[in-house]
Design a protein around this motif. Structure first.
Motif, PDB file in Angstrom:
ATOM      1  N   SER A  22      33.289  28.707  29.916  1.00  0.00           N
ATOM      2  CA  SER A  22      33.339  27.246  30.044  1.00  0.00           C
ATOM      3  C   SER A  22      34.547  26.774  30.841  1.00  0.00           C
ATOM      4  N   LYS A  23      35.568  27.607  30.957  1.00  0.00           N
ATOM      5  CA  LYS A  23      36.778  27.251  31.703  1.00  0.00           C
ATOM      6  C   LYS A  23      36.691  27.624  33.192  1.00  0.00           C
ATOM      7  N   LEU A  24      35.600  28.264  33.582  1.00  0.00           N
ATOM      8  CA  LEU A  24      35.468  28.761  34.957  1.00  0.00           C
ATOM      9  C   LEU A  24      34.795  27.745  35.869  1.00  0.00           C
ATOM     10  N   ASP A  25      35.134  27.821  37.144  1.00  0.00           N
ATOM     11  CA  ASP A  25      34.433  27.043  38.165  1.00  0.00           C
ATOM     12  C   ASP A  25      33.053  27.662  38.389  1.00  0.00           C
ATOM     13  N   ASP A  26      32.130  26.837  38.834  1.00  0.00           N
ATOM     14  CA  ASP A  26      30.761  27.303  39.070  1.00  0.00           C
ATOM     15  C   ASP A  26      30.697  28.463  40.059  1.00  0.00           C
ATOM     16  N   GLU A  27      31.570  28.453  41.065  1.00  0.00           N
ATOM     17  CA  GLU A  27      31.523  29.527  42.056  1.00  0.00           C
ATOM     18  C   GLU A  27      31.957  30.866  41.452  1.00  0.00           C
ATOM     19  N   VAL A  28      32.812  30.851  40.458  1.00  0.00           N
ATOM     20  CA  VAL A  28      33.210  32.084  39.771  1.00  0.00           C
ATOM     21  C   VAL A  28      32.039  32.581  38.919  1.00  0.00           C
ATOM     22  N   ILE A  29      31.350  31.669  38.280  1.00  0.00           N
ATOM     23  CA  ILE A  29      30.200  32.024  37.444  1.00  0.00           C
ATOM     24  C   ILE A  29      29.086  32.634  38.291  1.00  0.00           C
ATOM     25  N   HIS A 144      26.481  45.089  22.247  1.00  0.00           N
ATOM     26  CA  HIS A 144      25.976  44.600  23.526  1.00  0.00           C
ATOM     27  C   HIS A 144      26.747  43.350  23.961  1.00  0.00           C
ATOM     28  N   ALA A 145      26.946  42.414  23.041  1.00  0.00           N
ATOM     29  CA  ALA A 145      27.710  41.201  23.360  1.00  0.00           C
ATOM     30  C   ALA A 145      29.147  41.560  23.729  1.00  0.00           C
ATOM     31  N   ALA A 146      29.737  42.507  23.004  1.00  0.00           N
ATOM     32  CA  ALA A 146      31.113  42.938  23.297  1.00  0.00           C
ATOM     33  C   ALA A 146      31.205  43.540  24.698  1.00  0.00           C
ATOM     34  N   THR A 147      30.237  44.345  25.060  1.00  0.00           N
ATOM     35  CA  THR A 147      30.207  44.966  26.378  1.00  0.00           C
ATOM     36  C   THR A 147      30.126  43.914  27.478  1.00  0.00           C
ATOM     37  N   HIS A 148      29.286  42.909  27.278  1.00  0.00           N
ATOM     38  CA  HIS A 148      29.143  41.879  28.305  1.00  0.00           C
ATOM     39  C   HIS A 148      30.349  40.952  28.373  1.00  0.00           C
ATOM     40  N   LEU A 149      31.065  40.774  27.287  1.00  0.00           N
ATOM     41  CA  LEU A 149      32.327  40.031  27.342  1.00  0.00           C
ATOM     42  C   LEU A 149      33.310  40.770  28.245  1.00  0.00           C
ATOM     43  N   LYS A 150      33.387  42.077  28.096  1.00  0.00           N
ATOM     44  CA  LYS A 150      34.255  42.881  28.974  1.00  0.00           C
ATOM     45  C   LYS A 150      33.805  42.766  30.431  1.00  0.00           C
ATOM     46  N   GLN A 151      32.502  42.779  30.657  1.00  0.00           N
ATOM     47  CA  GLN A 151      31.966  42.653  32.006  1.00  0.00           C
ATOM     48  C   GLN A 151      32.358  41.308  32.611  1.00  0.00           C
ATOM     49  N   ILE A 152      32.281  40.256  31.844  1.00  0.00           N
ATOM     50  CA  ILE A 152      32.668  38.925  32.322  1.00  0.00           C
ATOM     51  C   ILE A 152      34.145  38.922  32.703  1.00  0.00           C
ATOM     52  N   ARG A 153      34.963  39.527  31.876  1.00  0.00           N
ATOM     53  CA  ARG A 153      36.397  39.586  32.189  1.00  0.00           C
ATOM     54  C   ARG A 153      36.667  40.403  33.461  1.00  0.00           C
ATOM     55  N   ARG A 154      35.898  41.493  33.660  1.00  0.00           N
ATOM     56  CA  ARG A 154      36.039  42.279  34.900  1.00  0.00           C
ATOM     57  C   ARG A 154      35.666  41.428  36.112  1.00  0.00           C
ATOM     58  N   ASN A 155      34.588  40.667  35.985  1.00  0.00           N
ATOM     59  CA  ASN A 155      34.172  39.806  37.093  1.00  0.00           C
ATOM     60  C   ASN A 155      35.263  38.798  37.439  1.00  0.00           C
ATOM     61  N   ILE A 156      35.873  38.229  36.426  1.00  0.00           N
ATOM     62  CA  ILE A 156      36.950  37.260  36.657  1.00  0.00           C
ATOM     63  C   ILE A 156      38.115  37.943  37.365  1.00  0.00           C
ATOM     64  N   SER A 157      38.476  39.133  36.927  1.00  0.00           N
ATOM     65  CA  SER A 157      39.565  39.875  37.577  1.00  0.00           C
ATOM     66  C   SER A 157      39.233  40.167  39.037  1.00  0.00           C
ATOM     67  N   LYS A 158      37.997  40.581  39.287  1.00  0.00           N
ATOM     68  CA  LYS A 158      37.590  40.876  40.665  1.00  0.00           C
ATOM     69  C   LYS A 158      37.607  39.606  41.517  1.00  0.00           C
ATOM     70  N   TRP A 159      37.223  38.496  40.946  1.00  0.00           N
ATOM     71  CA  TRP A 159      37.285  37.220  41.652  1.00  0.00           C
ATOM     72  C   TRP A 159      38.740  36.912  42.031  1.00  0.00           C
ATOM     73  N   ASN A 160      39.622  37.089  41.077  1.00  0.00           N
ATOM     74  CA  ASN A 160      41.040  36.779  41.292  1.00  0.00           C
ATOM     75  C   ASN A 160      41.722  37.738  42.271  1.00  0.00           C
ATOM     76  N   GLU A 161      41.185  38.951  42.410  1.00  0.00           N
ATOM     77  CA  GLU A 161      41.765  39.945  43.304  1.00  0.00           C
ATOM     78  C   GLU A 161      41.261  39.831  44.738  1.00  0.00           C
ATOM     79  N   ARG A 162      40.285  38.988  44.972  1.00  0.00           N
ATOM     80  CA  ARG A 162      39.692  38.874  46.320  1.00  0.00           C
ATOM     81  C   ARG A 162      40.717  38.476  47.341  1.00  0.00           C
TER      82      ARG A 162
END
Length: 162
Positions: A22-29, A144-162
């Motif tokens: 909910s704290k992310l911009d649409d483009e990050v999502i 499964h939910a825990a795994t996808h929470l980690k995946q979301i955090r990885r995506n955010i990190s990859k976004w920030n590292e671009r």
């Protein structure tokens, strides 16, 4: 398995996903880190399909002792939930995800130890064999939910590292 603890765990993971996204911009999502990875919007869509699917499997196994349960990675519903990443509305998926804890409570609250221990064969018996209802809840919903929470955090990190 303590059902209330499992409900609390699933609820905590879902609420944390909701809070983070909910704290992310649409483009990050909508960001897709690579061809092999899903966007956060796809993850949300997948969870909104998967949680009800697995809760339905729990109901089916309890209602029909000995019945087969499960699905493979090529299951139509699973694939459809993530098939068109650019058409997935991440904000709408986030709103739907907020309803999942109530659905979990509705479907598993009050299950007895006997129901949780009921073992049925997985469709891919060679991989999973006979597993109890508690395994479906623990592995395919909670972990499964825990795994996808980690995946979301990885995506955010990859976004920030671009």
């Amino acid at each position: 398995m303590n059902v209330q603890q499992k409900i609390d765990s699933i609820t905590n993971y879902v609420n944390e996903i909701v809070d983070v996204v909910s704290k992310l911009d649409d483009e990050v999502i909508a960001y897709i880190p690579s061809e092999e990875e899903w966007s956060i919007a796809q993850v949300l869509s997948h969870l909104n399909e998967a949680i009800p699917y697995w809760l339905g499997e729990v109901e089916n196994v309890i209602a029909t002792p000995g019945s087969k349960w499960g699905r493979g990675l090529q299951h139509e519903g699973r694939l459809e939930a993530v098939a068109n990443p650019m058409s997935i509305n991440g904000r709408a998926e986030l709103e739907t995800l907020k309803t999942m804890p109530a659905l979990v409570v509705e479907k598993i609250n009050g299950l007895t130890d006997e129901q949780l221990a009921a073992e049925n064969p997985h469709r891919n018996f060679e991989r999973f064999g006979n597993k109890p209802v508690a395994f479906i809840i623990d592995h395919f919903i909670d972990e499964h939910a825990a795994t996808h929470l980690k995946q979301i955090r990885r995506n955010i990190s990859k976004w920030n590292e671009r």
